[in-house]
Design an enzyme around this catalytic site. Sequence first.
Site, mmCIF file in Angstrom:
data_model
loop_
_atom_site.group_PDB
_atom_site.id
_atom_site.type_symbol
_atom_site.label_atom_id
_atom_site.label_comp_id
_atom_site.label_asym_id
_atom_site.label_seq_id
_atom_site.Cartn_x
_atom_site.Cartn_y
_atom_site.Cartn_z
ATOM 1 N N ARG A 108 50.586 62.873 61.745
ATOM 2 C CA ARG A 108 49.209 63.262 61.386
ATOM 3 C C ARG A 108 48.217 62.698 62.394
ATOM 4 O O ARG A 108 47.237 63.349 62.758
ATOM 5 C CB ARG A 108 48.876 62.755 59.971
ATOM 6 C CG ARG A 108 49.615 63.521 58.889
ATOM 7 C CD ARG A 108 49.545 62.803 57.553
ATOM 8 N NE ARG A 108 48.173 62.527 57.159
ATOM 9 C CZ ARG A 108 47.794 61.472 56.422
ATOM 10 N NH1 ARG A 108 48.689 60.597 55.996
ATOM 11 N NH2 ARG A 108 46.546 61.294 56.113
ATOM 12 N N HIS A 161 44.361 47.717 46.420
ATOM 13 C CA HIS A 161 44.415 48.283 47.766
ATOM 14 C C HIS A 161 43.017 48.634 48.240
ATOM 15 O O HIS A 161 42.221 49.179 47.484
ATOM 16 C CB HIS A 161 45.286 49.549 47.754
ATOM 17 C CG HIS A 161 45.371 50.207 49.090
ATOM 18 N ND1 HIS A 161 46.253 49.803 50.063
ATOM 19 C CD2 HIS A 161 44.669 51.232 49.631
ATOM 20 C CE1 HIS A 161 46.103 50.555 51.143
ATOM 21 N NE2 HIS A 161 45.141 51.428 50.907
ATOM 22 N N SER A 196 49.738 59.192 50.720
ATOM 23 C CA SER A 196 50.168 58.145 51.647
ATOM 24 C C SER A 196 49.914 56.760 51.032
ATOM 25 O O SER A 196 50.805 55.903 50.975
ATOM 26 C CB SER A 196 49.391 58.317 52.961
ATOM 27 O OG SER A 196 49.488 57.185 53.771
ATOM 28 N N LYS A 252 53.047 54.059 48.905
ATOM 29 C CA LYS A 252 53.380 52.676 49.274
ATOM 30 C C LYS A 252 53.187 51.733 48.082
ATOM 31 O O LYS A 252 53.953 50.803 47.879
ATOM 32 C CB LYS A 252 52.522 52.242 50.467
ATOM 33 C CG LYS A 252 52.980 52.919 51.765
ATOM 34 C CD LYS A 252 52.061 52.660 52.927
ATOM 35 C CE LYS A 252 50.813 53.484 52.856
ATOM 36 N NZ LYS A 252 50.124 53.745 54.099
ATOM 37 N N ASP A 307 56.344 58.206 54.673
ATOM 38 C CA ASP A 307 54.907 58.109 54.944
ATOM 39 C C ASP A 307 54.670 57.621 56.373
ATOM 40 O O ASP A 307 53.810 58.126 57.082
ATOM 41 C CB ASP A 307 54.243 57.166 53.940
ATOM 42 C CG ASP A 307 52.830 56.831 54.378
ATOM 43 O OD1 ASP A 307 52.012 57.774 54.436
ATOM 44 O OD2 ASP A 307 52.540 55.673 54.695
HETATM 45 N N1 URA Z 1 45.631 54.755 54.907
HETATM 46 C C1 URA Z 1 46.884 55.122 54.580
HETATM 47 O O1 URA Z 1 47.701 54.312 54.161
HETATM 48 N N2 URA Z 1 47.229 56.414 54.707
HETATM 49 C C2 URA Z 1 46.375 57.360 55.170
HETATM 50 O O2 URA Z 1 46.744 58.502 55.247
HETATM 51 C C3 URA Z 1 45.080 56.952 55.518
HETATM 52 C C4 URA Z 1 44.735 55.643 55.375
#
Ligand code: URA
Length: 447
Positions: free
Chosen positions: A168, A82, A183, A187, A161
């Site tokens: 947010r 990621h 977050s 995932k 999320d």
């Molecule tokens: N990328 C994400 O997936 N979540 C965040 O909170 C910030 C960047």
Amino acid sequence: MRAVDIIRRKRDGHELTAREIAFLIEGFVRGDIPDYQMSAFAMAVLFRGMTDAETAELTLAMARSGSQLDLSGIPGVKVDKHSTGGVGDKTTLVVASLAAAAGVPVAKMSGRGLGHTGGTIDKLESIPGFRTELKPEAFIRQVREIGLAVAGQSGDLAPADKKLYALRDVTATVESIPLIASSVMSKKIAAGADAIVLDVKTGGGAFMKTLEDAERLALAMVAIGRLVGRRTAAVISDMDQPLGRAIGNALEVREAIAALRGEGPEDLTRLCLALAAHMAVLGGRAASLDEALPLLERKLASGEALEKFRRLIAAQGGDPAVVDDPDRLPSAPRRIAVKAERAGCVRRIDAEKLGLAAMMLGAGRAVKDAPIDHSVGIVLGRKIGDRVEAGEALAELHAARGGEAEAEALRLAAEAFEIGDEPPAMRPLILSVVTEEGVRRMDSEER
Ligand code: URA
């Protein structure tokens, strides 16, 4: 249990229990806990922070909130990768192919671009015919058959999320390390990864502007990984200028193919090898980074990594001939040079401005789901430290739409380059590596 009591406890700096966190997340996803309470909770976390144990519980609660991919039918350690997002970041295309060539099964879910950063799915869709929507069974079958699949993230992955991020975004609570860390990791965990390699970008074009903040985020994510049993390593890499030279979807695929042919820009190739080396170690294909790096260099030199990319394209309905003939990729009708106004040395390149310029050309989206033009973008002629004469091209815009947006893109691209008399102090590409052993800043030799 009441949401207001949990918010108060966090506001007052107490550590929440797993039950309290699960209660909040489950209630929020069901719609029982309203947005205003969740927003207050996010703000309390922003100010008070979370312990590693709380952050891990929040991650797991969000990962459980939707469907979870079961990759246990694929033999081997499935390692995900990621990136926290950058400009010109086409690493996934190269790293996934390299890691798969080294025998690491890669089952990768990726996103689309938004704002000044691009997304892997958009890049892959610039290959004629390439399908990014794969049903879970087809996705898993493909990884079993060819060792590699890259698909768009399904809408039902970690919906908590998605809902929390939307809040947010409009309540000034994005910039909380535990909220960002949970977050990202929720995932990855919902997508079924056994182990995770993170590319945390730092610098002007990144989310984390300073190395210290990038390291704090990486440490938080590595700690989550340890607590939930998914080994995690992070590479902190420079985003003070775009990675490689190409920005824009088809242009980046072209550069990724060059890298897989061993003809790519040095910075892109080096970062891809480093990330793939961590994947090979976590995936049990090499005992150490020292063993992994030469293995991956061989996979690049032998053409096996390029062959994996070709097979990926063919398996997902794309035209595999682009690998031998990148001119089959979409190409923009016009080229516009961004010229240097003075002679000197490139001291800074504002990656964010270039990302925005590419977006104005049509390569990215200002709003979710907007259409994009795969052919357009920017190719850098100069990078930090390069000399330039007045009137020479700093970059070339690949343009299609004309009009105001194109003029704005040209202005932004020109502004992105700062030229001075003296060469700047060069910053290394890989600044630190964060693992369960802690933070290791790279010394000059390793750079
Ligand atoms: N990328 C994400 O997936 N979540 C965040 O909170 C910030 C960047």
